[in-house]
Design a protein around this motif. Structure first.
Motif: not given
Length: 902
Positions: A326-329, A332-342
């Protein structure tokens, strides 16, 4: 908590609201030509907004090592999914080698500056037929272009003949040329696009040799040649075929290129794993202004919330590694970015890093311009109502989903927004949940579509959000939205309408024909406390008698006609006005039950279609249909009570309030309330003092029939539950001497029929003309007169004071009283023996009157002892035994402790 934009502000162009989406579309050809956007054309700005990932740093180091010392791999392939940073990596190499002085402070530590010859070939800028013409030199092929960029006009002359003939020069000629121009680097981008077009260009007329085939040969020769030259290098980008939308020819071409480069290449991936978070942050935000302490405070607050609610969230959420993620993302919430990528990046049209950047830039621009003070940007915070954001999704899944979004998620008539508008404490939770589900609903692989409840909570939970609240709102959305579907434990949006939409269509069939079903539903809630009249059209069909009647008015009937129905029945005046109770319907509750009934009917239609095979695609919905039918029918009982919670009778209307939780009938609920002491509309008991005080104060005599009718006719009185209530009051009044009952004929009192201070059976209380109640004084006066006229005792006997047992023996006596004849056909007993205990001494007269005299009348004179033991040929009838002798014993408080009948 501070909003995200005060902890890490976006770049100025995003804050201004005028950022150019082209800044995320790197083009190596435009960079080399000086025609790219400033973010790419300006070396310093480019490196300032570029996060030097481990892969990119390693790639720059390899370029330096090979060109400066001749060590390391000479042929490098950069292979990532579409939009995954391949071109960006080539631009980084280009600026490092061409503009090193301008960016040396931004380069990785220890990376020295170099000045090799650099050739840039971008296949998307090439016309296979016309080639490229500049500075008076026309180049028709890649080899001609490499020769021109590395060796200038003189260098081009070396390969001019091969360029004009469009025939690859071969390894020997290439080696001789390239060895003479060390150190050099060749940057090739988008070559697959060029080759696929070049396959249709013939080298010579009437030949089958194509320019594309010659280009394949050139790369075969070039890779082997460069690999053998110490200070020569070649970097080429190729897409990952499994994520690209290729036809058969493109797939074949990519396979040939992979085979060519696979023999000598070294593959590099510029961005890997969680590095994407830092790449996105640097491209979109002013990272040098990030307030680390405040960011960690926000993240820690979320992490604690996740730990406190770990049972409601995915297992990863409360893990300490997720806090670091969460600190890295952030923001944004990391889930937001992860879903875009996954998920979203599995679509062939979705450019992985470039598409993510473009979408997220639109998201933060929208939130910033609207000044939405969020501490973290969650998946549920994406504004699907913002056209640029919506279109970014629609171009991958199809414009037909525009209607899905407008119907359910975002728009003037969106159902999620309507739910939020009527439930302001939700804080837009309905729209946020539906947005999160939509965000998770799409993937090139259908098996990956959808989101489970724990992930929905992760996508919308803030520090002040209770997980159970999310579950509740999700349930309401499931029953409201048209395109929200579910399978197993996953929710997803689909173009195919869910049961809600199908139900809506089917419900139209029952707009005019739901009433019989609703009547059946109401009828099942009724018992037998009243005579029921459901939805009568007039009062003519409601009889005029003493029976208590419950009239359930039609839900659209406000009850204006009730006074008329009470007053008249047809053309005649109604007598028994106090027997009518009217149930009035609540309009809002009726609307709810009406919709529920129509929904059950619609679901039944759909279920029948499934069973008949008309809708095989709905077979998977059978369990859901049955569940929804059960749920709605389970609530019928409560909703009927919600509809009929007001009762009018006489001039009163009472509200029964909230429906009861028990399983009693609807009219049982009314009965309980109407007979309660608070309401007192229906009497289950009546004290004889009420009769004396209300009806006999000014009357020496009172007709029992008139008395009974007064209760049923006068709306100002409570109504008896049954006429036995009045009969019991009269019975007790006679027994206690409050009044007497007598027959009067031709205005003459028949004193021999008087019942006063005696036990009277209930069926001895008669409600007929000629039967009256007379006041206590008249009864006592007549009895005194009668006593003076009587002579002698009725029977001979001995009663010992203090005895609690009376025993009597009787025998036939020819000289005694003649027995009364027994009615024909009735059971008779030839011998009776009764043992009666606990008779109070004060009740001896009752024993004489109620026990001895009936026996005397039945069998004649007899003598008695402590027990009653009689025998007679004529016998004592069952009626006399049960209703006179035994009833008297019971009324005087005695007990039969032994009994023999023969």
């Amino acid at each position: 908590m501070k909003p995200w934009y005060e902890i890490i502000p976006p770049h100025e162009d995003i804050r201004r609201g005028d950022f150019d989406e082209a800044v995320f579309a790197a083009d190596l050809g435009d960079v080399a030509a000086g025609a790219a956007a400033p973010d790419y054309r300006d070396p310093y700005l480019f490196y300032k907004k570029t996060h030097l990932t481990q892969g990119l740093t390693h790639l720059l180091g390899r370029v330096h090592q090979t060109l400066s010392s001749g060590k390391g791999s000479s042929v490098v392939q950069i292979q990532t999914p579409f939009g995954g940073g391949k071109t960006h990596a080539l631009v980084a190499i280009y600026h490092y080698l061409k503009h090193g002085e301008q960016i040396k402070e931004l380069l990785p530590p220890g990376l020295e500056l170099l000045s090799p010859k650099v050739a840039v070939v971008a296949g998307n800028h090439w016309d296979p037929i016309a080639g490229i013409n500049s500075h008076g030199v026309a180049r028709r092929t890649f080899w001609g272009e490499v020769a021109y960029q590395i060796g200038g006009k003189s260098g081009y002359q070396i390969l001019r003949e091969n360029d004009e003939a469009r025939i690859s020069p071969g390894k020997a000629k290439l080696r001789e040329f390239l060895e003479a121009h060390q150190p050099f680097i060749l940057l090739f981008d988008e070559i697959l696009e060029y080759i696929n077009r070049a396959l249709d260009v013939r080298v010579k007329e009437k030949t089958k040799v194509s320019l594309g085939a010659q280009t394949f040969a050139f790369f075969q020769e070039l890779t082997e040649t460069v690999a053998s030259i110490p200070q020569g290098m070649m970097v080429v980008t190729l897409p990952s075929s499994y994520l690209e939308d290729f036809g058969e020819q493109e797939e074949e071409s990519l396979a040939r290129l992979n085979k060519i480069f696979g023999r000598v290449e070294s593959i590099e991936t510029p961005v890997q794993g969680e590095e994407v978070y830092a790449v996105i942050r640097r491209r979109l935000f002013e990272v040098e202004r990030l307030k680390q302490g405040e960011m960690r405070t926000v993240v820690q607050r979320y992490f604690q919330h996740y730990q406190q609610n770990r049972d409601d969230l995915p297992p990863k959420a409360p893990d300490v590694n997720y806090r670091q993620k969460m600190e890295l993302a952030y923001p944004f919430h990391p889930d937001l970015i992860d879903i875009l990528y996954e998920k979203w990046s599995t679509f062939p049209t979705f450019q992985r890093t470039r598409g993510v950047l473009r979408l997220l830039a639109n998201v933060i621009e929208d939130l910033y311009q609207r000044e939405i003070p969020l501490d973290v940007i969650l998946p549920g915070d994406i504004n699907m109502g913002h056209p640029p954001i919506r279109q970014e999704f629609l171009k991958h899944i199809g414009q037909e989903y525009e209607g899905v979004i407008g119907s359910d998620i975002a728009g003037h008539e969106a159902k999620a927004q309507a739910l939020d508008a009527t439930n302001r404490p939700w804080k837009h939770l309905a729209q946020r949940i539906s947005t999160a589900v939509f965000f998770h609903s799409f993937s090139a692989d259908d098996s990956e579509r959808g989101i489970s409840a724990p992930y929905i909570k992760l996508a919308v939970l803030r520090g002040d959000t209770i997980p159970a609240y999310v579950t509740d709102v999700l349930g309401k959305l499931s029953n409201t939205l048209w395109y929200l579907n579910s399978r197993a434990d996953a929710y997803y949006f689909s173009r195919i309408p869910n049961l809600n939409r199908m139900i809506l269509d089917k419900k139209e069939l029952f707009n005019e024909s739901f009433e019989p079903e609703m009547q059946a539903v109401i009828g099942k809630e009724l018992g037998g406390k009243f005579r029921i009249y459901l939805w009568p059209e007039s009062g003519d069909g409601i009889p005029d008698n003493r029976e208590l009647k419950l009239v359930l008015l039609h839900p659209e009937d406000a009850g204006d006609q009730i006074p008329q129905w009470i007053e008249r029945r047809g053309a005649n005046f109604r007598e028994y006005k106090n027997t009518l109770f009217f149930a009035l319907a609540d309009t809002a509750a009726f609307a709810k039950l009406k919709e529920d009934v129509k929904t059950v009917l619609a679901l039944g239609e759909i279920e029948d279609e499934i069973k008949s095979g008309k809708s095989p695609l709905l077979e998977a919905r059978r369990d859901e249909i049955q569940r929804r039918i059960r749920d709605l029918q389970r609530d019928y009982s409560y909703n009927v009570r919600r509809m009929y919670h007001a009762v009018r009778f006489g001039n009163r209307t009472i509200d029964l309030g909230q429906p009861v939780a028990g399983k009693e009938d609807l009219d049982g609920w009314y009965w309980q309330e109407l007979t309660s002491s608070d309401v007192g509309a229906i009497l289950t008991t009546l004290h004889y003092r009420t009769i004396v005080n209300k009806f006999m104060q000014d009357n020496e005599r009172l007709s029992t029939a008139v008395l009974l009718d007064q209760f049923y006719k006068n709306p100002d009185l409570p109504v008896p539950a049954e006429q036995g209530v009045v009969a019991r009051a009269i019975q007790l009044g006679i027994q206690d001497g409050a009044f007497g009952q007598v027959e009067i004929r031709d205005d003459e009192i028949l004193w021999e029929t008087l019942k006063f201070e005696t036990n009277v059976l209930l069926d001895g209380v008669i409600f007929e003309p000629g039967v009256y109640l007379i006041v206590q004084e008249d009864c006592q006066s007549w009895l005194a007169k009668k006593a003076a006229e009587e002579q002698g005792a009725v029977v001979e006997g001995v009663v010992t004071p203090g005895d609690t047992t009376v025993a009597i023996e009787a025998r036939d006596d020819e000289e005694g009283t003649k027995p009364e004849p027994t009615p024909p056909g009735e059971q008779v007993y030839r011998r009776i023996r009764l043992v009666i205990a606990d008779i109070p001494a004060s009740k001896i007269a009752d024993v004489n009157r109620g026990i001895l005299l009936p026996i005397n009348r039945a069998i004649g004179d007899f003598k008695f002892t402590i027990e009653i033991s009689v025998s007679s040929e004529e016998g004592i009838s069952q009626t006399a035994l049960e209703h006179q002798i035994k009833e008297t014993i019971r009324q005087i408080g005695g007990r039969i402790v032994g009994e023999e009948l023969d």
